[in-house]
Structures are given as C-alpha cells and as structure tokens.
Design an enzyme around this catalytic site. Structure first.
Site, PDB file in Angstrom:
ATOM      1  N   ASP A 382      -4.265  38.473   8.220  1.00  0.00           N
ATOM      2  CA  ASP A 382      -3.678  39.331   9.262  1.00  0.00           C
ATOM      3  C   ASP A 382      -4.389  39.191  10.604  1.00  0.00           C
ATOM      4  OD1 ASP A 382      -2.113  40.280   7.262  1.00  0.00           O
ATOM      5  OD2 ASP A 382      -3.208  42.151   6.984  1.00  0.00           O
TER       6      ASP A 382
HETATM    7  P1  NAP Z   1      -6.178  39.866   4.761  1.00  0.00           P
HETATM    8  O1  NAP Z   1      -5.121  39.904   5.801  1.00  0.00           O
HETATM    9  O2  NAP Z   1      -6.184  40.931   3.725  1.00  0.00           O
HETATM   10  O3  NAP Z   1      -6.074  38.446   4.046  1.00  0.00           O
HETATM   11  C1  NAP Z   1      -7.006  38.034   3.126  1.00  0.00           C
HETATM   12  C2  NAP Z   1      -6.579  36.691   2.585  1.00  0.00           C
HETATM   13  O4  NAP Z   1      -7.647  36.233   1.768  1.00  0.00           O
HETATM   14  C3  NAP Z   1      -5.341  36.751   1.709  1.00  0.00           C
HETATM   15  O5  NAP Z   1      -4.217  36.244   2.384  1.00  0.00           O
HETATM   16  C4  NAP Z   1      -5.708  35.942   0.458  1.00  0.00           C
HETATM   17  O6  NAP Z   1      -4.787  34.867   0.300  1.00  0.00           O
HETATM   18  C5  NAP Z   1      -7.091  35.391   0.795  1.00  0.00           C
HETATM   19  N1  NAP Z   1      -7.979  35.395  -0.373  1.00  0.00           N
HETATM   20  C6  NAP Z   1      -8.174  36.375  -1.283  1.00  0.00           C
HETATM   21  N2  NAP Z   1      -9.058  35.983  -2.192  1.00  0.00           N
HETATM   22  C7  NAP Z   1      -9.449  34.739  -1.861  1.00  0.00           C
HETATM   23  C8  NAP Z   1     -10.348  33.803  -2.436  1.00  0.00           C
HETATM   24  N3  NAP Z   1     -11.033  34.066  -3.565  1.00  0.00           N
HETATM   25  N4  NAP Z   1     -10.508  32.613  -1.812  1.00  0.00           N
HETATM   26  C9  NAP Z   1      -9.812  32.319  -0.692  1.00  0.00           C
HETATM   27  N5  NAP Z   1      -8.953  33.168  -0.114  1.00  0.00           N
HETATM   28  C10 NAP Z   1      -8.773  34.378  -0.686  1.00  0.00           C
HETATM   29  O7  NAP Z   1      -7.646  39.843   5.384  1.00  0.00           O
HETATM   30  P2  NAP Z   1      -8.169  39.882   6.885  1.00  0.00           P
HETATM   31  O8  NAP Z   1      -7.546  38.798   7.701  1.00  0.00           O
HETATM   32  O9  NAP Z   1      -9.642  39.965   6.765  1.00  0.00           O
HETATM   33  O10 NAP Z   1      -7.590  41.223   7.470  1.00  0.00           O
HETATM   34  C11 NAP Z   1      -8.062  42.486   7.062  1.00  0.00           C
HETATM   35  C12 NAP Z   1      -6.884  43.414   6.869  1.00  0.00           C
HETATM   36  O11 NAP Z   1      -7.384  44.604   6.245  1.00  0.00           O
HETATM   37  C13 NAP Z   1      -6.233  43.808   8.182  1.00  0.00           C
HETATM   38  O12 NAP Z   1      -4.849  43.949   8.016  1.00  0.00           O
HETATM   39  C14 NAP Z   1      -6.880  45.168   8.469  1.00  0.00           C
HETATM   40  O13 NAP Z   1      -6.041  45.978   9.258  1.00  0.00           O
HETATM   41  C15 NAP Z   1      -7.011  45.716   7.062  1.00  0.00           C
HETATM   42  N6  NAP Z   1      -8.031  46.773   6.959  1.00  0.00           N
HETATM   43  C16 NAP Z   1      -9.309  46.532   7.333  1.00  0.00           C
HETATM   44  C17 NAP Z   1     -10.236  47.542   7.289  1.00  0.00           C
HETATM   45  C18 NAP Z   1     -11.651  47.313   7.760  1.00  0.00           C
HETATM   46  O14 NAP Z   1     -12.345  48.294   8.039  1.00  0.00           O
HETATM   47  N7  NAP Z   1     -12.119  46.086   7.867  1.00  0.00           N
HETATM   48  C19 NAP Z   1      -9.887  48.800   6.811  1.00  0.00           C
HETATM   49  C20 NAP Z   1      -8.568  49.007   6.397  1.00  0.00           C
HETATM   50  C21 NAP Z   1      -7.658  47.987   6.468  1.00  0.00           C
HETATM   51  P3  NAP Z   1      -4.578  34.196  -1.159  1.00  0.00           P
HETATM   52  O15 NAP Z   1      -4.237  35.296  -2.080  1.00  0.00           O
HETATM   53  O16 NAP Z   1      -3.492  33.199  -0.941  1.00  0.00           O
HETATM   54  O17 NAP Z   1      -5.882  33.537  -1.508  1.00  0.00           O
END
Ligand code: NAP
Length: 457
Positions: A382
C-alpha cells in the site's frame, strides 16, 4: 524525612519522562530515551512507596511478583509483529489499575464536588479503556470476529449508554446517591468499552490502540487529582498527549479523518479484498536481480510489512553491506505507516544494525526517486501504491506514498500478486519498468546475497 525529598524525586522523574519522549523521537537517541523513561518510573515508584502511607509492603511485593511473572514472559515471547496486541494488553491492565484505585477511593472517601468529578473521569475512562483494549486485543489475535459488527441504530444505542453513564456520574458529583449508583456507573463504562470497539474492523485496531493509550493517560491524570499526586497527573498528561498525537499522525499518514479519531467512531472497514488481476507482469530470478543491483549507482530500499513477517532484516543488512562495498549508494525509505505499528520499520532495521543515517523519512527521500536507478520494494504494498495519487475512489485515495514508481527500475519482492492491508490491486506491479521478484522476502534476499558473493570476514 523522606517526604521532604519527594518533590525532588518527582521533579527528576517528570524531567526523565519528558526527556524520554524527546529522545525516543530519533533512532540515534531512542535507547537513551527508554532508559530515561525507566529511570523516571523507578524514581516515581520508589518515592511514592517510601513517602506515602502504605498499608502493607508484603501485599505490594506479592502483587509485584505476580505482575512480573505475567509481564516478563509476554515481553520476551511476543514476536515483533504482535506488538500491537501486546500494547493493547498492557493498556488494558494499566487502565484497570487506575479504575480499581478510583473504585477503592470512592468507597473509602465517598467524595463529592471536584474530587468526585476527577474520580468519575478516572473510573469511566479506566473501565472503558479496560474492556475496549481487551476487545482490541481479541480482534488483533482473532479471538473475536475481526470484521466490524454493526446493526441499525448502533450509534444511538452507544451514545445513549454513554449519556446515561455520564448522567449517573454527574449525579454522584452533586449528591451521595443510592448504593446502586456507583456499580451502575462502572457497569455502563465497562459495557461502553465493548460497544465502542465491536463496529470497528480488526484492520483499524493499531490506530484505535493509540487512541486508547491516550484515554488511559487521561484516566491516570485524573487519578493524580483524586490522590493529590502530581506525579500521576504529569505522567498521565504526557501519556494522553503522546498517545493522542500518535493517533493523529497515524490517521494523517493513512488519510483517515481527524474527527473519526476524536470520537472513536471508525465505522467502515477498508478491507475490500480485491481479486488479484490476471494481467501479465514481468518477473525475474535472484540472479537477474543481483546482477542489476550490482551494476547500478543508487538504490532505495522500501521495506514493508512483509519484511517483518519474513524476518528478513538481517539478510537485508548483509545485502546492504555487500552492495555498499561494491560502491552502490543504498538508502532505506521509511513510510510513517509501513508495517503494522508506528516505527515498525525503524525498529526492524535497528535490530539488524542498519546505520541510522541511511534511513530516510518519506518527505526527505521522495524527490530522490527520479534520480534513482532501482527502487527495491521488500514486502511493502500500500505504501507504494500509485492509486493513492491517481484514483479518487480508492480506499487509500489521498494517502501520501513513497514515489517508487518514479525510479528508473522498480523491483518488488513479495510472494504472490495478493493485495496488502487495504485489499486493493497495485498498478506499480504492471508497469513496464517493474520486475516482480516472487518469493519469501528472507529467502529471496538470501539468494540475492549469495549471488552477490559471500560477505568478507
Ligand atoms: P501491506 O500493504 O500490508 O503489504 C504487505 C505485503 O507484504 C503484502 O502485499 C504481502 O504480499 C507481502 N508479504 C507478506 N508476507 C511476506 C513474506 N513473507 N515475504 C514477502 N512478502 C510478504 O504493507 P505496507 O506497504 O507496509 O503498508 C502498511 C499498511 O498497513 C498500510 O495500508 C497502513 O495504512 C496499514 N497500517 C499501518 C499501521 C502502522 O502503524 N504502521 C497501522 C494500521 C494500519 P504477498 O502476500 O504476495 O507476499
């Protein structure tokens, strides 16, 4: 005798808390910040135990042992990805402690006026934060349904319950009231905590937990007024302000509205579980990826949640070391909400001793992508999705993102085409300049490291 030193203990403790918050702002000083916070807490507890009337030290010692026996294993056994749950549990118990102290003081003093008003705020927020935090823990741990549970008229029911509970509290401020009133006040607060959380999706829990943190802080600040303990008021106010600011920062970084935070009314869930699109993408092997990385000058690594899941930080550090030795300029772009908790990526990379000066905040690094050879996205989704900029109807529309798509070449390590947290497809993967590196982040980075050559000893 010790009473006369108490203000000194408290002033040093308060200064330590303020310095702790300041130092925890940067990875360079964060360890010092944690130590300062611990020292402040030790001074506050020791000072209070020595100077105030203590009924029985034996009971306090027993409680200390039971608390440590539960807390220490939780702290050591919880994986980093489960820190939001751990935080929810510790808020639940902290808030319960404040609420129970308030209850004991109520039955001991039967106060009215200002003290009762402060006690009312303390117990209302304490009990509601207790049940709300337990619910948040349950949702994150998937012990209760993670989907939002909604029904018609839910807001009216919730607001009515809150209004009735506050009305009971207000009556107790003015009069002694019949004996059922205080238990009813407690019951209303406990129930409101549960009802507050059930309409919120599990995916919003990390933000809700930051908000509950601030509620627990406010409860402690009110307890300070009840007990006439300035230390509690200072620590509670700091806790309230920092938790509140954190939840606002998280909301802004996710483009959620501030009013939603203020009223704790996250109704909608973002999860829309997109079907992975069938469009073709270009993929590459670890050998190909290694040879591209080895031949360029500037690389920006974008870590995300998948890096944490795979625990790939140490392998990533090895890759960083080799590339740096080969003359490649490698930096790390940190999005404020990458991962699942604030500072998630900073903590992971610090664990692998990645030099702090290589970590760049989003605003510092975004203009650099246009002059970067490779943007290497590892387990992030994301936070690099251009739909945030281009698609007004997207659930992440308006969320500030890292401009990975502006780099000359984009490489993405993830296991499949599955969406991330927001449940939506990512155009970045279909661009001509993007190479998908399919695999688990740890094993894929390990293969790249192997291709690049074993680290020098
Ligand atoms: P993300 O959008 O959740 O994407 C994570 C990606 O990691 C997934 O598409 C997944 O694809 C991949 N993945 C999972 N396990 C893996 C593995 N073992 N090896 C390789 N890839 C792996 O993560 P992000 O870009 O870090 O974004 C964070 C999201 O969380 C945002 O939408 C944010 O708003 C939300 N959020 C964050 C917080 C905070 O405080 N940081 C709090 C609440 C919400 P595959 O399954 O294809 O591997």
């Amino acid at each position: 005798m010790i009473e006369s030193f108490l203000p000194v203990f408290y002033i040093i403790a308060a200064a330590s808390f303020i310095l702790a918050l300041k130092w925890m702002n940067s990875p360079v000083t964060a360890r010092r910040g944690v130590l300062a916070g611990e020292l402040g807490m030790l001074l506050a507890v020791v000072g209070t135990l020595l100077a105030h009337e203590v009924v029985d030290y034996k009971l306090i010692f027993i409680a200390f042992c039971i608390g440590s026996a539960i807390g220490v294993p939780i702290a050591y056994k919880m994986p980093m990805t489960a820190v939001p749950q751990q935080t929810a549990l510790s808020h639940a118990f902290g808030a319960l402690a404040a609420a129970l102290v308030g209850t004991a003081e109520y039955y001991r003093m039967r106060p009215q006026g200002f003290t009762m008003a402060a006690l009312g705020v303390e117990t209302l927020l304490g009990f509601l934060t207790f049940t709300a935090s337990l619910m948040a823990f349950g949702k994150l741990q998937e012990l209760v349904p993670t989907r939002p549970v909604t029904y018609k008229g839910q807001n009216v029911v919730n607001l009515t319950l809150l209004a009735v509970t506050i009305a009971i509290g207000a009556t107790l401020v003015a009069t002694t009231g019949p004996p059922w009133m205080f238990p009813a006040f407690i019951g209303g607060s406990l129930l409101f905590g549960v009802l507050l959380i059930i309409p919120i999706g599990g995916s919003d829990m990390p933000t809700v937990i930051a908000l509950l943190n601030s509620y627990a802080g406010l409860s402690c600040a009110a307890m300070g007024f009840v007990l006439g303990n300035s230390m509690l008021t200072i620590a509670g106010a700091l806790n309230f302000a920092s938790g509140f600011i954190l939840s606002v920062i998280m909301c802004r970084a996710m483009n959620r509205s501030f009013t939603n935070v203020l009223f704790g009314a996250f109704g909608a869930t973002q999860m829309s579980t997109a079907q992975a699109s069938q469009r073709p993408v270009r993929s590459a092997t670890p050998e190909e990826a290694a040879s591209i990385l080895d031949g360029v000058r500037k690389v920006i690594v974008i870590p995300g949640y998948g890096l944490a899941v795979a625990q790939a930080q140490h392998k990533l550090r090895e890759m960083y070391d080799i590339l740096t030795r080969h003359g490649v300029d490698v930096r790390f772009a940190i999005h404020p909400v990458a991962g699942r908790m604030p500072g998630h990526m900073n903590v992971l990379l610090a664990e692998a001793d990645v030099p702090y000066d290589r970590l760049m905040e989003m605003d510092e690094i975004n203009s650099e992508f246009a002059v970067t050879d490779v943007a290497l996205v590892i387990g992030a989704n994301d936070v690099v999705n251009p739909a945030a900029r281009t698609d007004k109807n997207s659930p992440i529309a308006g969320m500030p993102i890292l401009d990975a798509d502006k780099a000359r070449t984009v490489m993405v390590i993830k296991r499949s085409m599955s969406p991330g947290f927001a449940g939506i497809d990512n155009e970045l993967y279909y661009m001509d300049k993007t190479l998908m590196l399919f695999g688990d982040a740890k094993s894929f980075v390990a293969s790249i490291v192997k291709e690049l050559g074993a680290p020098a000893h």
